[in-house]
Design a protein around this motif. Structure first.
Motif, PDB file in Angstrom:
ATOM      1  N   THR A  18      15.436  -7.135 -13.701  1.00 38.21           N
ATOM      2  CA  THR A  18      14.812  -6.297 -12.974  1.00 38.21           C
ATOM      3  C   THR A  18      13.625  -7.790 -13.166  1.00 38.21           C
ATOM      4  O   THR A  18      12.655  -7.521 -13.749  1.00 38.21           O
ATOM      5  CB  THR A  18      14.790  -5.330 -12.283  1.00 38.21           C
ATOM      6  N   ALA A  19      13.174  -8.347 -12.519  1.00 34.67           N
ATOM      7  CA  ALA A  19      11.891  -9.309 -12.307  1.00 34.67           C
ATOM      8  C   ALA A  19      10.905  -8.741 -12.165  1.00 34.67           C
ATOM      9  O   ALA A  19      11.241  -8.445 -10.740  1.00 34.67           O
ATOM     10  CB  ALA A  19      11.580 -10.017 -12.120  1.00 34.67           C
ATOM     11  N   HIS A  20       9.991  -8.746 -13.049  1.00 32.16           N
ATOM     12  CA  HIS A  20       8.737  -8.092 -12.259  1.00 32.16           C
ATOM     13  C   HIS A  20       7.257  -9.035 -12.657  1.00 32.16           C
ATOM     14  O   HIS A  20       7.376  -9.497 -12.853  1.00 32.16           O
ATOM     15  CB  HIS A  20       7.970  -6.700 -12.911  1.00 32.16           C
ATOM     16  N   LEU A  21       7.101  -8.901 -10.713  1.00 33.89           N
ATOM     17  CA  LEU A  21       6.570 -10.421 -10.632  1.00 33.89           C
ATOM     18  C   LEU A  21       4.775 -10.388  -9.719  1.00 33.89           C
ATOM     19  O   LEU A  21       4.662  -9.065 -10.041  1.00 33.89           O
ATOM     20  CB  LEU A  21       6.834 -11.108  -8.678  1.00 33.89           C
ATOM     21  N   LYS A  22       4.005 -11.350 -10.092  1.00 29.58           N
ATOM     22  CA  LYS A  22       2.498 -11.042  -9.824  1.00 29.58           C
ATOM     23  C   LYS A  22       2.543 -12.481  -8.449  1.00 29.58           C
ATOM     24  O   LYS A  22       2.780 -13.306  -9.809  1.00 29.58           O
ATOM     25  CB  LYS A  22       1.582 -11.212 -10.792  1.00 29.58           C
ATOM     26  N   ILE A  23       1.760 -12.075  -7.986  1.00 27.81           N
ATOM     27  CA  ILE A  23       1.540 -12.961  -6.952  1.00 27.81           C
ATOM     28  C   ILE A  23       0.148 -13.665  -6.357  1.00 27.81           C
ATOM     29  O   ILE A  23      -0.071 -12.322  -6.013  1.00 27.81           O
ATOM     30  CB  ILE A  23       2.121 -12.387  -5.526  1.00 27.81           C
ATOM     31  N   TYR A  24      -0.138 -14.712  -6.957  1.00 26.48           N
ATOM     32  CA  TYR A  24      -1.634 -15.156  -6.543  1.00 26.48           C
ATOM     33  C   TYR A  24      -1.811 -15.652  -5.459  1.00 26.48           C
ATOM     34  O   TYR A  24      -1.400 -17.247  -5.382  1.00 26.48           O
ATOM     35  CB  TYR A  24      -1.981 -15.552  -8.019  1.00 26.48           C
ATOM     36  N   TYR A  25      -2.564 -15.765  -4.623  1.00 24.72           N
ATOM     37  CA  TYR A  25      -2.898 -16.440  -3.372  1.00 24.72           C
ATOM     38  C   TYR A  25      -4.599 -16.207  -2.926  1.00 24.72           C
ATOM     39  O   TYR A  25      -4.822 -15.575  -3.467  1.00 24.72           O
ATOM     40  CB  TYR A  25      -2.012 -15.708  -2.433  1.00 24.72           C
ATOM     41  N   PRO A  26      -4.965 -17.343  -2.426  1.00 26.50           N
ATOM     42  CA  PRO A  26      -6.034 -17.784  -1.679  1.00 26.50           C
ATOM     43  C   PRO A  26      -6.083 -16.653  -0.565  1.00 26.50           C
ATOM     44  O   PRO A  26      -5.284 -16.248   0.261  1.00 26.50           O
ATOM     45  CB  PRO A  26      -6.217 -19.070  -0.435  1.00 26.50           C
ATOM     46  N   ALA A  27      -7.581 -15.014  -0.466  1.00 28.49           N
ATOM     47  CA  ALA A  27      -7.492 -13.929   0.214  1.00 28.49           C
ATOM     48  C   ALA A  27      -9.080 -14.248   1.230  1.00 28.49           C
ATOM     49  O   ALA A  27      -9.700 -14.981   0.519  1.00 28.49           O
ATOM     50  CB  ALA A  27      -7.628 -13.283  -0.658  1.00 28.49           C
ATOM     51  N   ALA A  28      -9.090 -13.445   2.084  1.00 30.00           N
ATOM     52  CA  ALA A  28      -9.875 -13.624   3.208  1.00 30.00           C
ATOM     53  C   ALA A  28     -10.726 -12.315   2.038  1.00 30.00           C
ATOM     54  O   ALA A  28     -10.685 -11.956   1.089  1.00 30.00           O
ATOM     55  CB  ALA A  28      -9.577 -12.490   4.596  1.00 30.00           C
ATOM     56  N   ALA A  29     -12.956 -12.386   2.882  1.00 31.75           N
ATOM     57  CA  ALA A  29     -13.458 -11.557   1.497  1.00 31.75           C
ATOM     58  C   ALA A  29     -13.192 -10.822   1.668  1.00 31.75           C
ATOM     59  O   ALA A  29     -14.521  -9.564   0.450  1.00 31.75           O
ATOM     60  CB  ALA A  29     -14.634 -12.400   2.236  1.00 31.75           C
ATOM     61  N   GLU A  30     -12.584  -9.812   2.771  1.00 31.14           N
ATOM     62  CA  GLU A  30     -12.817  -8.501   3.149  1.00 31.14           C
ATOM     63  C   GLU A  30     -11.247  -7.562   2.790  1.00 31.14           C
ATOM     64  O   GLU A  30     -10.351  -8.520   3.285  1.00 31.14           O
ATOM     65  CB  GLU A  30     -13.669  -8.069   4.196  1.00 31.14           C
ATOM     66  N   GLY A  31     -11.096  -6.447   2.095  1.00 35.27           N
ATOM     67  CA  GLY A  31      -9.810  -6.275   2.000  1.00 35.27           C
ATOM     68  C   GLY A  31     -10.146  -4.924   2.782  1.00 35.27           C
ATOM     69  O   GLY A  31     -11.122  -3.717   2.755  1.00 35.27           O
ATOM     70  N   ASP A  32      -8.710  -3.717   2.497  1.00 34.68           N
ATOM     71  CA  ASP A  32      -9.100  -2.111   2.157  1.00 34.68           C
ATOM     72  C   ASP A  32      -9.897  -2.172   1.215  1.00 34.68           C
ATOM     73  O   ASP A  32      -9.341  -1.545   0.255  1.00 34.68           O
ATOM     74  CB  ASP A  32      -7.697  -2.007   2.778  1.00 34.68           C
ATOM     75  N   ARG A  33     -10.248  -1.011   1.199  1.00 37.36           N
ATOM     76  CA  ARG A  33     -11.102  -1.009   0.434  1.00 37.36           C
ATOM     77  C   ARG A  33     -10.033   0.971  -0.482  1.00 37.36           C
ATOM     78  O   ARG A  33      -9.907   1.516  -1.347  1.00 37.36           O
ATOM     79  CB  ARG A  33     -12.415   0.775   0.421  1.00 37.36           C
ATOM     80  N   MET A  34      -9.809   1.362   0.138  1.00 41.19           N
ATOM     81  CA  MET A  34      -9.088   2.122  -0.520  1.00 41.19           C
ATOM     82  C   MET A  34      -7.661   1.756  -1.488  1.00 41.19           C
ATOM     83  O   MET A  34      -7.009   2.460  -2.102  1.00 41.19           O
ATOM     84  CB  MET A  34      -8.394   3.185   0.554  1.00 41.19           C
ATOM     85  N   THR A  35      -6.772   0.776  -0.478  1.00 42.90           N
ATOM     86  CA  THR A  35      -5.337   0.233  -1.383  1.00 42.90           C
ATOM     87  C   THR A  35      -5.753  -0.925  -2.009  1.00 42.90           C
ATOM     88  O   THR A  35      -4.988  -1.014  -2.619  1.00 42.90           O
ATOM     89  CB  THR A  35      -4.402  -0.365  -0.362  1.00 42.90           C
ATOM     90  N   GLY A  36      -7.061  -1.917  -1.665  1.00 44.51           N
ATOM     91  CA  GLY A  36      -7.297  -2.808  -2.407  1.00 44.51           C
ATOM     92  C   GLY A  36      -6.151  -3.986  -1.798  1.00 44.51           C
ATOM     93  O   GLY A  36      -6.756  -4.855  -2.444  1.00 44.51           O
ATOM     94  N   ARG A  37      -6.147  -3.543  -0.875  1.00 46.81           N
ATOM     95  CA  ARG A  37      -5.220  -5.303   0.332  1.00 46.81           C
ATOM     96  C   ARG A  37      -5.600  -5.786   1.051  1.00 46.81           C
ATOM     97  O   ARG A  37      -6.465  -5.626   0.943  1.00 46.81           O
ATOM     98  CB  ARG A  37      -4.243  -4.296   0.702  1.00 46.81           C
ATOM     99  N   PHE A  38      -5.886  -7.539   0.823  1.00 45.29           N
ATOM    100  CA  PHE A  38      -6.343  -8.593   0.943  1.00 45.29           C
ATOM    101  C   PHE A  38      -5.300  -9.040   2.001  1.00 45.29           C
ATOM    102  O   PHE A  38      -4.534  -9.629   1.092  1.00 45.29           O
ATOM    103  CB  PHE A  38      -7.311  -9.304  -0.249  1.00 45.29           C
ATOM    104  N   ALA A  39      -5.423  -9.889   2.703  1.00 51.48           N
ATOM    105  CA  ALA A  39      -4.511 -10.316   3.791  1.00 51.48           C
ATOM    106  C   ALA A  39      -4.635 -12.075   3.514  1.00 51.48           C
ATOM    107  O   ALA A  39      -6.262 -12.146   2.850  1.00 51.48           O
ATOM    108  CB  ALA A  39      -5.201 -10.211   4.338  1.00 51.48           C
ATOM    109  N   PRO A  40      -4.306 -12.582   3.299  1.00 50.87           N
ATOM    110  CA  PRO A  40      -4.064 -14.234   2.940  1.00 50.87           C
ATOM    111  C   PRO A  40      -4.968 -14.361   3.685  1.00 50.87           C
ATOM    112  O   PRO A  40      -5.057 -14.321   4.752  1.00 50.87           O
ATOM    113  CB  PRO A  40      -2.549 -14.311   2.643  1.00 50.87           C
ATOM    114  N   GLU A  41      -5.844 -15.875   3.134  1.00 49.51           N
ATOM    115  CA  GLU A  41      -7.191 -16.313   4.006  1.00 49.51           C
ATOM    116  C   GLU A  41      -5.837 -18.040   4.646  1.00 49.51           C
ATOM    117  O   GLU A  41      -5.886 -18.592   3.246  1.00 49.51           O
ATOM    118  CB  GLU A  41      -8.446 -16.864   4.123  1.00 49.51           C
ATOM    119  N   GLY A  42      -5.608 -18.188   6.046  1.00 52.44           N
ATOM    120  CA  GLY A  42      -5.398 -19.610   5.919  1.00 52.44           C
ATOM    121  C   GLY A  42      -4.002 -19.475   5.136  1.00 52.44           C
ATOM    122  O   GLY A  42      -2.770 -18.619   5.931  1.00 52.44           O
TER     123      GLY A  42
END
Length: 302
Positions: A19-43
């Motif tokens: 198993t490979a454990h991945l970390k994926i970095y991406y340009p994100a929207a300025a605001e996200g979900d406070r509870m989960t830390g989930r930020f949608a990609p932007e662009g």
């Protein structure tokens, strides 16, 4: 803003070493979900850059570079994979198909089977749907990770650029190759090689390749002998060592004990070089090409 998420991908090997454990970095929207830390990609959609670590070097050592790459307009992927190394030892490894690296078999398939499986796994991530362009991929790597990238990239037609630091295609005599053999890189795209003048790890590994001394730099030989025609570049950083690309350097693991003390730390220059190279060949960015043209680099067409 750059955010990251975690994922996992099945690779070769026997459980639990598959198993490979991945970390994926991406340009994100300025605001996200406070509870989960989930930020949608932007662009996007953004080209994908998969960076392959050196043996026993944790992916977090390359976080600084992954953030720089993502900020330049890419989705950048790093990964950790614990698996068999050599002779029954286990550690962090991209996974090397040693039989694919032997005479008679080399070039028939990737020496790093995990590359294809990790790229395919990105399509499963709902958050990234529509944000990634898997028809525009770059492969990068450090040390052995860079070597397997150079040996494998040509087996993936969506790979449009390759870059490697402290890596080469000189092969070990234990695999059956004559001493000092540099095998052709399996690439069909532009390649950026970079190395420091105080790379003690490559120097300390010369006996693997049948070299008693570090007479001929394997990275320079790879640039001169292993690459076909193309827009290839070689960058030599004066005073940098093998682990210049890693921050921080973990002195409890890997082979940092072989490295020479660095007299320069060119991470900003390396980031500018890598991102300009990637934007040139995956975004067709004229300004990035002008930046490359202004750098003191060795060029294959010079």
């Amino acid at each position: 803003m750059i955010r990251s998420l975690w994922w996992a991908a099945k690779t070769d090997g026997e459980p639990p070493f598959d198993t490979a454990h991945l970390k994926i970095y991406y340009p994100a929207a300025a605001e996200g979900d406070r509870m989960t830390g989930r930020f949608a990609p932007e662009g996007g959609p953004y080209p994908v850059v998969l960076f392959v670590s050196g043996i026993n070097v944790g992916q977090d050592a390359y976080r600084w570079l992954a953030v720089e790459i993502a900020a330049a307009g890419f989705v950048c992927v790093t990964f950790d994979r614990v698996g068999e190394l050599f002779g029954g030892e286990y550690g962090l490894t991209p996974g090397v198909d040693l039989d694919a690296a032997r005479p008679g078999a080399y070039g028939s398939r990737p020496t790093c089977p995990a590359i294809g499986r990790i790229l395919a796994s990105l399509q499963e991530i709902d958050l990234l749907k529509g944000a990634i362009d898997l028809d525009r991929v770059a492969l990068g790597g450090h040390s052995a990770g860079g070597s397997v990238v150079l040996q494998s990239a040509g087996h993936f037609p969506n790979v449009k650029a390759v870059f490697a630091y402290g890596a080469h295609t000189m092969v070990a005599t234990m695999l059956g190759w004559p001493a000092g053999t540099v095998v052709p890189a399996r690439v069909d795209c532009p390649v950026l090689l970079s190395v420091g003048t105080r790379d003690g790890v490559i120097m300390g590994s010369s006996d693997r390749y049948g070299q008693e001394k570090h007479v001929n730099d394997p990275v320079t030989r790879t640039f001169e002998e292993a690459l076909g025609k193309g827009e290839h570049l070689l960058a030599v950083f004066d005073g940098a060592n093998h682990f210049a690309v890693a921050d921080p350097v973990d002195h409890t693991a890997a082979r940092a004990f072989l490295d020479l003390p660095a007299t320069s730390h060119p991470r900003p220059e390396l980031a500018r070089l890598v991102t300009s190279f990637l934007r040139t060949h995956l975004h067709g960015d004229a300004e990035a090409r002008a930046v490359l043209d202004g750098m003191d680099l060795r060029r294959s067409d010079a």
